[in-house]
Design a protein around this motif. Structure first.
Motif: not given
Length: 339
Positions: A213-225
């Motif tokens: 995965l490539y994510v923006p810097r500081g990405y919050d994975f909470t919603t993803f999980f």
């Protein structure tokens, strides 16, 4: 068989699969395939069969493929013997090559992986039951010697073996590739939920499964999980959970920073290839640089799941290729037409 007869053959095979999905015959087939390869669960076999029937063996899709080329591509002056070496990482992964070969009017000498021969040999037998003339177009082969061309799929190690044995004949040789997803950070919960399919279908074993995965810097994975939580039943599969436990223990022993939701491990890494039950991620500041870097190593990448550019694969669709979505970007029909 003429081209129209070959199209009918494949479309009738697709109809057979869809009509008999719940029959005792199919249940026995699933059991035999599971006993040969524990990664082939009933759900994954059914997913593969349905995908093949709807995307590869549908009459409209077959005709759509033919319409992309001059008709001469499918009516060769001389029928060639094409050796096909199939992989066995996910169910029926080599069937697309067989379809392209037969549809192009050539003879497919098909060598299935020992991990997937139950399913592929069953479909080959069904083809010949539907139309006995298929026997002239498909051969289930143990050895592939003295043929006119080869299509072989394997790992980086086996590709060197293929090059040694098949390199002097026209060939397509495929190596290990991975798929990635590039997130903008604005994806909806539904899109992230669909991304779960790209990660977990077939336990992530396919080259079209997202492993990075490539994510923006500081990405919050909470919603993803939260969005992928519906995949938590994957831990009921012993081989998957064994990999999860092993990789988690390695990270803990080494003190590697990682995220863990109970069935998926996320670890920051610039590598593309991640182990089973683990997905690597990398943060970015400029998306164009990410795509530029991915384009520079396109020989290692099968597909890119994203909504951020037009040629991206939609979320949830990485394991649903069409007949014209050629592995490694090599046009198999054009290759066969040039023999």
């Amino acid at each position: 068989m003429k081209l129209e007869e070959r199209i009918v053959l494949f479309s009738e095979l697709g109809d057979y699969i869809l009509r008999h999905a719940a029959t005792e015959e199919m249940q026995d087939l699933f059991a035999a395939a599971r006993s040969r390869n524990p990664w082939f669960t009933t759900d994954n076999i059914r997913l593969a069969l349905t995908g093949v029937a709807e995307n590869f063996l549908d009459a409209a899709k077959l005709n759509a493929l033919v319409s992309r080329y001059d008709r001469s591509f499918f009516e060769p002056a001389a029928r060639r013997k094409i050796g096909i070496v199939a992989a066995g990482n996910i169910p029926l992964v080599g069937l697309q090559d067989l379809i392209h070969t037969v549809l192009s009017g050539h003879i497919a000498y098909y060598k299935p992986s020992a991990q997937d021969e139950v399913l592929t040999l069953f479909l080959i037998r069904k083809m010949k039951e539907i139309n006995p003339a298929a026997d002239e177009f498909v051969v289930a082969a143990d050895k592939l010697t003295g043929l006119d061309a080869y299509i072989a799929t394997g790992s980086g190690n086996t590709s060197r073996y293929f090059e040694y044995y098949f390199g002097r004949k026209p060939h397509i040789i495929r190596k290990n590739r991975v798929s990635v997803a590039v997130l903008s950070g604005k994806e909806s919960r539904t899109q992230l939920s669909d991304l779960g399919n790209d990660l977990f279908e077939y336990f992530g074993l396919g080259c079209r499964n997202v492993s990075k995965l490539y994510v923006p810097r500081g990405y919050d994975f909470t919603t993803f999980f939260e969005a992928i939580e519906y995949w938590n039943g994957i831990t009921l599969h012993s081989k998957y959970v064994n990999n999860y436990d092993y990789n988690k223990s390695i990270f803990l022993v080494n003190g590697d920073r990682h995220l863990d939701n109970g069935f998926l491990l996320l670890k920051e890494s610039d590598a593309l290839h991640s182990p089973i039950s683990t997905v690597f991620y990398e943060e970015y500041e400029q998306a164009d640089r990410v795509f530029g870097a991915l384009d520079a190593q396109k020989e290692n990448i099968q597909c890119i799941v994203t909504e951020m550019r037009e040629d991206g694969i939609p979320f949830g669709q990485s394991q649903s290729p069409e007949l014209w979505d050629y592995a490694d970007g090599v046009d198999t029909v054009a290759f066969l037409a040039g023999l």
